[in-house]
Design a protein around this motif. Structure first.
Motif, PDB file in Angstrom:
ATOM      1  N   TRP A  76       0.880  -1.165   0.054  1.00 23.04           N
ATOM      2  CA  TRP A  76      -0.062  -0.077  -0.035  1.00 23.04           C
ATOM      3  C   TRP A  76       0.878   1.384  -0.075  1.00 23.04           C
ATOM      4  O   TRP A  76       0.658   2.193  -0.854  1.00 23.04           O
ATOM      5  N   PHE A  77       1.888   1.117   0.836  1.00 23.49           N
ATOM      6  CA  PHE A  77       2.715   2.404   0.946  1.00 23.49           C
ATOM      7  C   PHE A  77       3.720   2.532  -0.315  1.00 23.49           C
ATOM      8  O   PHE A  77       3.827   3.559  -0.782  1.00 23.49           O
ATOM      9  N   ARG A  78       4.072   1.382  -1.027  1.00 21.60           N
ATOM     10  CA  ARG A  78       4.779   1.578  -2.272  1.00 21.60           C
ATOM     11  C   ARG A  78       3.966   1.995  -3.367  1.00 21.60           C
ATOM     12  O   ARG A  78       4.583   2.736  -4.070  1.00 21.60           O
ATOM     13  N   GLY A  79       2.746   1.782  -3.265  1.00 22.16           N
ATOM     14  CA  GLY A  79       1.803   2.008  -4.369  1.00 22.16           C
ATOM     15  C   GLY A  79       1.858   3.643  -4.619  1.00 22.16           C
ATOM     16  O   GLY A  79       1.335   3.940  -5.687  1.00 22.16           O
ATOM     17  N   PHE A  80       1.984   4.490  -3.497  1.00 21.64           N
ATOM     18  CA  PHE A  80       1.796   5.654  -3.555  1.00 21.64           C
ATOM     19  C   PHE A  80       3.022   6.272  -4.474  1.00 21.64           C
ATOM     20  O   PHE A  80       2.726   7.317  -5.456  1.00 21.64           O
ATOM     21  N   GLY A  81       3.991   5.603  -4.841  1.00 22.85           N
ATOM     22  CA  GLY A  81       5.143   6.346  -5.750  1.00 22.85           C
ATOM     23  C   GLY A  81       5.316   5.299  -6.786  1.00 22.85           C
ATOM     24  O   GLY A  81       6.362   5.536  -7.670  1.00 22.85           O
ATOM     25  N   ASP A  82       4.574   4.164  -6.944  1.00 21.98           N
ATOM     26  CA  ASP A  82       4.756   3.256  -8.191  1.00 21.98           C
ATOM     27  C   ASP A  82       3.787   2.634  -8.753  1.00 21.98           C
ATOM     28  O   ASP A  82       2.846   1.877  -8.210  1.00 21.98           O
ATOM     29  N   ALA A  83       3.632   3.301  -9.835  1.00 19.73           N
ATOM     30  CA  ALA A  83       2.259   2.784 -10.897  1.00 19.73           C
ATOM     31  C   ALA A  83       2.192   1.435 -10.790  1.00 19.73           C
ATOM     32  O   ALA A  83       0.926   0.961 -11.069  1.00 19.73           O
ATOM     33  N   ALA A  84       3.405   0.597 -11.164  1.00 18.29           N
ATOM     34  CA  ALA A  84       2.972  -0.716 -11.379  1.00 18.29           C
ATOM     35  C   ALA A  84       2.549  -1.699 -10.174  1.00 18.29           C
ATOM     36  O   ALA A  84       1.809  -2.158 -10.302  1.00 18.29           O
ATOM     37  N   VAL A  85       2.953  -0.937  -8.932  1.00 19.92           N
ATOM     38  CA  VAL A  85       2.428  -1.408  -7.673  1.00 19.92           C
ATOM     39  C   VAL A  85       0.872  -1.591  -7.691  1.00 19.92           C
ATOM     40  O   VAL A  85       0.211  -2.093  -6.953  1.00 19.92           O
TER      41      VAL A  85
END
Length: 282
Positions: A76-85
């Motif tokens: 969830w946190f990684r998704g804020f900066g990674d569109a692939a996530v």
């Protein structure tokens, strides 16, 4: 003004075991605590005692599903900066849990006085045990049960979250409501149960922390525990709850939920009878 009624150690242990046994089964832990405390101890265990001991059972969920939870939070946190996530199912699942937790949080906050008072009538508890037990049976019978966790959608999170909010009324069952909704939406039984566990974590922790301010209040309703009793009861409920998680996940792999439907109906009818004959008081 409510009369102060001290909780004994026997009551604390019995109610903690009941909480641990029933929190994750779709039978309503708050309803069973209400029934057991009234039938055997002549008093209501209280909404605060129920909510705080749930902290122990939810800690059991966190421990049991720690790997899944850590992965979802990290994603969830990684998704804020990674569109692939953001395109992964784990990222979406984390949002489903967050969105699904909103209804019970809002309703629990605004209706906490009603939840702690009038809704704890045993007539209501008996009725909701039966009605929502039958709904669980209908969902088991007519639900298609073809979708897995990888096929969860935002709609599932919203509707199961709304179903979870009904558990603010004793007898409905948080897990029972969410599992019923999941089965009705076409989720397979293991997926509905696992998502029910994940969905409970924010809501139950929030409710338990909110009720900490009331649990030792002499002006509040219900049996009044000491700090030591509350700690022991919470830990004991967590240990019993952990064992129930493992058992239920194994059970639903091969069995329907009809066992819990019958249990709810029988207990509800028994409470009706005890109330009607004056053995119990609402």
């Amino acid at each position: 003004m409510w009369e102060w009624v001290s909780l004994t150690w026997l009551q604390a242990v019995v109610l903690a075991v009941v909480q641990g046994l029933t929190e994750f089964l779709p039978v309503s832990s708050s309803g069973h605590l209400r029934i057991v405390s009234q039938l055997f101890f002549g008093a209501d265990a209280g909404a605060s005692f129920t909510a705080v001991t749930q902290l122990g059972t939810e800690l059991a969920v966190v421990i049991y599903f720690f790997g899944d939870i850590a992965r979802l939070v990290t994603t969830w946190f990684r998704g804020f900066g990674d569109a692939a996530v953001r395109r992964t199912q784990d990222y979406r699942l984390a949002w489903y849990v967050i969105v699904g937790s909103i209804p019970i949080g809002i309703l629990g906050f605004f209706f906490q006085d009603l939840i702690r008072g009038a809704l704890r009538s045993l007539w209501i508890t008996a009725t909701t045990l039966i009605v929502f037990g039958l709904l669980l049976g209908l969902a088991e019978h007519y639900g298609r049960q073809v979708r897995t966790q990888q096929q969860l959608q935002l709609r599932d999170g919203v509707l199961m979250g709304l179903a979870q909010s009904l558990a603010l009324v004793p007898g409905v069952s948080r897990s029972g409501g969410t599992i019923t909704a999941g089965l009705a939406l076409g989720l397979d039984r293991p997926t509905a149960v696992r998502f029910s566990f994940l969905l409970a974590i924010p809501a139950v922790f929030g409710a338990g922390l909110l009720e900490l301010q009331h649990v030792f209040d002499a002006a509040g309703p219900g049996l009044q525990p000491s700090v030591a009793q509350m700690v022991v009861a919470t830990v004991l409920a967590g240990l019993v709850g952990y064992a129930c998680i493992a058992w239920l996940l194994h059970y639903v792999q091969r069995h329907s939920v009809h066992l819990f439907v019958w249990w709810r109906v029988v207990v509800g009818l028994l409470v009706y009878a005890l109330l009607g004959f004056g053995v119990m008081h609402p």
